[in-house]
Write an enzyme that holds these catalytic residues in place. Structure first.
Site, PDB file in Angstrom:
ATOM      1  N   HIS A 121     -46.468 -48.172  41.434  1.00 47.05           N
ATOM      2  CA  HIS A 121     -46.907 -48.705  42.728  1.00 47.05           C
ATOM      3  C   HIS A 121     -48.325 -49.249  42.597  1.00 47.05           C
ATOM      4  CE1 HIS A 121     -48.991 -48.015  46.744  1.00 47.05           C
ATOM      5  NE2 HIS A 121     -48.118 -48.965  46.990  1.00 47.05           N
ATOM      6  N   SER A 122     -48.538 -50.484  43.055  1.00 51.22           N
ATOM      7  CA  SER A 122     -49.873 -51.074  43.102  1.00 51.22           C
ATOM      8  C   SER A 122     -50.511 -51.051  41.712  1.00 51.22           C
ATOM      9  CB  SER A 122     -50.710 -50.327  44.142  1.00 51.22           C
ATOM     10  OG  SER A 122     -51.865 -51.026  44.493  1.00 51.22           O
ATOM     11  N   MET A 123     -51.675 -50.424  41.542  1.00 50.89           N
ATOM     12  CA  MET A 123     -52.309 -50.368  40.233  1.00 50.89           C
ATOM     13  C   MET A 123     -51.388 -49.744  39.197  1.00 50.89           C
ATOM     14  SD  MET A 123     -55.857 -48.437  39.060  1.00 50.89           S
ATOM     15  CE  MET A 123     -55.093 -46.796  39.029  1.00 50.89           C
TER      16      MET A 123
END
Length: 327
Positions: A121-123
């Site tokens: 998720h994300s980074m």
């Protein structure tokens, strides 16, 4: 498995947070400066799926999603270095995507994983993309949650961003007396809610379960203050596309309608994101868009879970079953 130590899951700070965690055990993997902590769900011999959280979060971000995913898998969600219950990096060291990639490899080695899937998720998705590009033989399936696998920086801005990150660390090292602020639990809830207004009330409590440490007078946030500094290791769009081309894994990119594309800090990133997603489509990977915001996988996992479950069953579990039948 000697390098892996598991203990029973500790009691969380909030009952609601603990309730959704499911039947998980605690994970600790030794690293040269301390340990990488995390949680493990699923059968011992299930197909391994590493789960990587986003910036300033922790592995609790997967607490609500994992119980909705295929039970045949073994999910290993880690607190990245400097986050959650994992050790902070040594003094004078930057946090960067390549450093996190190396830690993912350390975890895989400790668990004796030769081939695995990744949900990021994300980074965490940017880390997963780099792992999949640098070690394509190790990753069979890649799920990107509201992210693109890489986050390019405009070539003209790279030197400016690098200098800013260096200056931030140098300034931090001069402030040797700086101490973390102590909060009551209620104030910590307010602080996290204000910092990330997309989180539901339950999601805030879930993240604080591993995101706080009790000290005299209250709680401090467990994450290293240095994770707030600019990552000095940057890649251009050209470099990102070259690395994306090296990924051999099947890819599912789940984008949120009101997600990451609404909070870009650099103007060119919106164009870069569109290019990266189109290149995934051109390589016959799947890109889907769901209603919700950046933390939809945590706030409303029932929206995301069907796509991830179908992807894992189609691209990982069905081939694993066929392989067993052919042995």
């Amino acid at each position: 498995m000697r390098a892996l130590r598991q203990t029973s899951r500790s009691v969380g700070l909030h009952a609601a947070a603990a309730a959704v965690a499911g039947d998980a055990s605690e994970l600790s993997v030794p690293v040269p400066w301390g340990e990488i902590r995390g949680k493990v769900w699923g059968p011992d011999h299930g197909h391994p799926v590493l789960c990587l959280h986003g910036w300033a979060d922790n592995c609790g971000t997967f607490n609500t999603l994992i119980p909705l995913l295929p039970k045949e898998c073994r999910y290993v969600a880690v607190d990245l270095a400097g986050h959650g219950r994992s050790s902070h990096s040594p003094p004078g060291v930057f946090y960067s995507l390549p450093a996190h990639v190396l830690d993912v490899h350390r975890v895989a080695d400790a668990l004796q994983l030769k081939k695995f899937s990744i949900i990021g998720h994300s980074m965490g998705a940017d880390i997963a993309g780099m792992v999949s590009a640098l070690y394509p033989e190790m990753v069979d399936a890649l799920v990107l949650l509201d992210a693109y696998g890489f986050l390019p920086t405009d070539s003209k801005e790279i030197s400016k961003v690098m200098r800013r990150g260096m200056d931030e660390l140098l300034q931090f090292e001069k402030n040797t007396e700086e101490k973390k602020r102590v909060y009551t639990y209620e104030k910590a809830v307010e602080r996290l809610s204000a910092a990330n207004p997309t989180l539901s009330e339950q999601s805030v409590h879930i993240l604080l379960e591993r995101g706080l440490v009790r000290v005299e007078g209250g709680f401090v946030f467990s994450r290293d203050l240095r994770v707030n500094f600019k990552d000095i290791v940057r890649v251009s769009l050209e470099q990102s596309l070259e690395m994306q081309s090296r990924i051999q894994a099947s890819v599912l990119a789940v984008q949120a309608e009101e997600g990451y594309n609404k909070i870009f800090s650099e103007p060119a990133q919106k164009v870069f994101a569109s290019t990266l997603l189109q290149c995934l489509r051109d390589r016959n990977h799947r890109v889907v868009t769901v209603p919700g915001d950046h933390c939809i996988h945590l706030n409303n996992p029932e929206i995301v879970a069907p796509f991830v479950s179908d992807f894992l069953r189609t691209h990982v579990l069905s081939s694993s079953t066929s392989l067993k039948h052919n042995l």
